[in-house]
Design an enzyme around this catalytic site. Structure first.
Site, PDB file in Angstrom:
ATOM      1  N   LYS A   1       0.885  -1.263   0.141  1.00  0.00           N
ATOM      2  CA  LYS A   1       0.152   0.102   0.329  1.00  0.00           C
ATOM      3  C   LYS A   1       1.014   1.203   0.181  1.00  0.00           C
ATOM      4  O   LYS A   1       0.606   2.084  -0.729  1.00  0.00           O
ATOM      5  CB  LYS A   1      -0.903  -0.116   1.140  1.00  0.00           C
ATOM      6  CG  LYS A   1      -1.712   1.275   1.381  1.00  0.00           C
ATOM      7  CD  LYS A   1      -2.076   1.514   2.610  1.00  0.00           C
ATOM      8  CE  LYS A   1      -2.580   2.729   3.132  1.00  0.00           C
ATOM      9  NZ  LYS A   1      -3.021   3.089   4.665  1.00  0.00           N
TER      10      LYS A   1
ATOM     11  N   ARG B   1      -5.158  10.782   3.035  1.00  0.00           N
ATOM     12  CA  ARG B   1      -3.668  11.095   3.689  1.00  0.00           C
ATOM     13  C   ARG B   1      -2.653  10.914   2.625  1.00  0.00           C
ATOM     14  O   ARG B   1      -1.696  11.602   2.427  1.00  0.00           O
ATOM     15  CB  ARG B   1      -3.299  10.434   4.969  1.00  0.00           C
ATOM     16  CG  ARG B   1      -1.715  10.859   5.387  1.00  0.00           C
ATOM     17  CD  ARG B   1      -1.545  10.235   6.638  1.00  0.00           C
ATOM     18  NE  ARG B   1      -0.611  11.009   7.086  1.00  0.00           N
ATOM     19  CZ  ARG B   1      -0.224  12.320   7.563  1.00  0.00           C
ATOM     20  NH1 ARG B   1      -1.187  13.046   7.772  1.00  0.00           N
ATOM     21  NH2 ARG B   1       1.032  12.773   7.819  1.00  0.00           N
TER      22      ARG B   1
ATOM     23  N   ASP C   1      -5.637   7.679   9.255  1.00  0.00           N
ATOM     24  CA  ASP C   1      -5.745   6.961  10.575  1.00  0.00           C
ATOM     25  C   ASP C   1      -5.833   7.934  11.614  1.00  0.00           C
ATOM     26  O   ASP C   1      -5.328   8.715  11.619  1.00  0.00           O
ATOM     27  CB  ASP C   1      -4.832   5.695  10.764  1.00  0.00           C
ATOM     28  CG  ASP C   1      -4.862   4.518   9.901  1.00  0.00           C
ATOM     29  OD1 ASP C   1      -6.161   4.260   9.614  1.00  0.00           O
ATOM     30  OD2 ASP C   1      -3.996   4.043   9.585  1.00  0.00           O
TER      31      ASP C   1
ATOM     32  N   ASP D   1       3.437  -0.127  12.264  1.00  0.00           N
ATOM     33  CA  ASP D   1       2.290  -0.637  11.678  1.00  0.00           C
ATOM     34  C   ASP D   1       2.124  -2.146  12.325  1.00  0.00           C
ATOM     35  O   ASP D   1       0.952  -2.594  12.049  1.00  0.00           O
ATOM     36  CB  ASP D   1       2.371  -0.664  10.159  1.00  0.00           C
ATOM     37  CG  ASP D   1       2.119   0.699   9.664  1.00  0.00           C
ATOM     38  OD1 ASP D   1       1.599   1.524  10.605  1.00  0.00           O
ATOM     39  OD2 ASP D   1       2.416   1.071   8.525  1.00  0.00           O
TER      40      ASP D   1
ATOM     41  N   MET E   1       6.101   6.427  18.087  1.00  0.00           N
ATOM     42  CA  MET E   1       5.659   7.503  17.134  1.00  0.00           C
ATOM     43  C   MET E   1       4.564   8.233  17.053  1.00  0.00           C
ATOM     44  O   MET E   1       4.186   9.079  16.399  1.00  0.00           O
ATOM     45  CB  MET E   1       6.127   6.758  15.853  1.00  0.00           C
ATOM     46  CG  MET E   1       7.486   6.275  15.733  1.00  0.00           C
ATOM     47  SD  MET E   1       7.951   5.401  14.344  1.00  0.00           S
ATOM     48  CE  MET E   1       7.794   6.740  13.110  1.00  0.00           C
TER      49      MET E   1
END
Length: 460
Positions: A22, A112, A136, A344, A366
């Site tokens: 992605k 985004r 997100d 992630d 983060m």
């Protein structure tokens, strides 16, 4: 709003192949704006975020043609998954008026990935308009790195209060027609190793006059892929795979052909799934050399992973034990820029740890809101102590206490897949709402997992 109904407790077995990445797709698709010639991209994942970006490019005037599309199909008892497509992009007739419109700005605000259109538009058209992008809800994700990099190249910003947008423009052209860009190469020390920031600045700098040096650049495989694609288009980028990139500006980029890597986050998700509910799962064509420390991180959780060519095989894990550090202290997993552990996958690792033997401290550095989903795991019976917005301690059940099904909502892409894994391992039936978040990053996920033995039903 759609919902997954999951009947837990069914083991998965068989073979699954990851989709195209992605994050790489969003970058290289935006890079097609840098040339008027045709650019063909293979292995594009057909997921919500990528498809929305492609539609946005079509709205801008980019011609998009399907080269080849593979469908998801079941042949007898064996699933054949080819969930990707090949598209050709040609940005030879952009609608500059639409780029300034409120409709364009509103669509950018919902996606985004649209932020990475700024660099190419600034390099080629000399101007861009940007609103605060969507994505997100995992805490503050600032754009300062992007803006500071563009300013170093000579761009200027103007905030339009009544529209709440920034208009970005290159300085007035003072160069010969042989080099149309008025951006000027510069030394840029990034304040953080931002992946999207690095990608955006690289795409702006490839057509700037002179040489640009980017220090503290992100060096993820997807940034490497973007740089290789740009070089095949005629850019001059050196230092690829390091945090020091040198870019000699060129006046023109040509068309090319590019293939997107497998999605490392999906690979990691499948490893976690295989550990929790697998009865022998093969993950095919993962590009092992581009996975970094992901496999070894799961091995530190006690999960057995066999590398067979470019495939990974995870056998049934009746028990898996979290390792301790050499001095016997509790294992700590923390995210970090590449080649560190990607943030992630922390949601998946937390879920996997709930059924491990031993304890682990997970430190999410983060993003300040990404661990809040653990409340949903606690409701399912997991033993997790949320120390603060960035740290959680997971005490594993060693499969002695099965998670129980429940109703929950997906707050973001990665928490969504983690909750889906938890639900598949749980006793009873679970309901996950807001699965559009999962669809943003995982294509046909219920169809692919049901073919392995899961029982997931999508309800509208």
């Amino acid at each position: 709003m759609s919902t997954f109904i999951i009947e837990g407790g069914h083991p998965l077995s068989g073979t699954i192949e990851p989709q195209g990445a992605k994050n790489e797709a969003l970058q290289v698709i935006c890079a097609t704006l840098l040339t008027s010639e045709k650019v063909t991209i293979h292995n594009i994942p057909q997921i919500r975020d990528v498809m929305n970006l492609i539609q946005l490019l079509k709205d801008v005037g980019v011609k998009v043609e399907e080269v080849h599309s593979s469908e998801l199909r079941v042949e007898s008892s064996e699933l054949r998954v080819e969930s990707s497509c090949s598209l050709t992009f040609q940005a030879d007739d952009l609608n500059l008026d639409y780029l300034q419109s409120n409709e364009f700005v509103q669509k950018c605000a919902q996606l985004r990935g649209s932020v990475m259109m700024i660099g190419p538009l600034l390099a080629r058209m000399g101007k861009a308009t940007i609103a605060k992008p969507g994505g997100d809800k995992i805490g503050r994700r600032r754009l300062d790195t992007h803006f500071l990099g563009f300013e170093r190249l000579g761009a200027q910003f103007h905030h339009v209060a009544e529209r709440d947008v920034y208009e970005i423009s290159a300085p007035a052209a003072q160069t010969a027609a042989s080099h149309p860009s008025s951006l000027k190469g510069a030394y840029i020390l990034l304040d953080e190793a931002s992946v999207t920031g690095t990608a955006n600045i690289v795409m702006a700098a490839v057509m700037a006059r002179g040489t640009t040096t980017i220090y503290n650049a992100a060096c993820e495989p997807y940034i490497q892929q973007l740089c290789k694609m740009l070089n095949s288009m005629g850019a001059r980028i050196s230092g690829i795979a390091s945090n020091l990139l040198t870019i000699e500006g060129v006046s023109h980029l040509c068309g090319t052909e590019h293939t997107i890597l497998p999605d490392m986050i999906e690979v990691g998700s499948f490893i976690g799934m295989a550990a929790m509910v697998g009865d022998g799962i093969r993950i095919k064509n993962v590009s092992v050399r581009n996975l970094g420390i992901i496999p070894n991180t799961f091995r530190r959780m006690g999960i057995h992973i066999k590398e067979e060519g470019d495939d990974l095989f995870i056998p049934r894990m009746r028990h898996y034990e979290i390792q301790s550090f050499i001095d016997g202290t509790i294992m700590t997993l923390a995210d970090a820029p590449w080649p560190g552990l990607t943030p992630d996958l922390l949601s998946v690792l937390i879920t996997v740890a709930t059924q491990a033997r031993g304890s682990v401290l997970v430190h999410q550095k983060m993003f300040e809101s990404r661990l809040f989903f653990v409340d949903k795991l606690i409701d399912m019976g997991a033993q997790i102590i949320l120390c603060d917005p960035h740290r959680a301690v997971v005490v594993g059940h060693d499969r002695k206490l099965q998670l129980r099904g429940g109703r929950m909502s997906s707050p973001d892409i990665r928490a969504g897949i983690a909750l889906l894994i938890a639900a598949m391992s749980a006793k009873g039936t679970s309901r996950i709402d807001n699965i559009e978040q999962i669809d943003r990053g995982y294509e046909h996920i219920e169809t692919r997992l049901n073919a392995l033995g899961a029982r997931i039903v999508r309800e509208k």
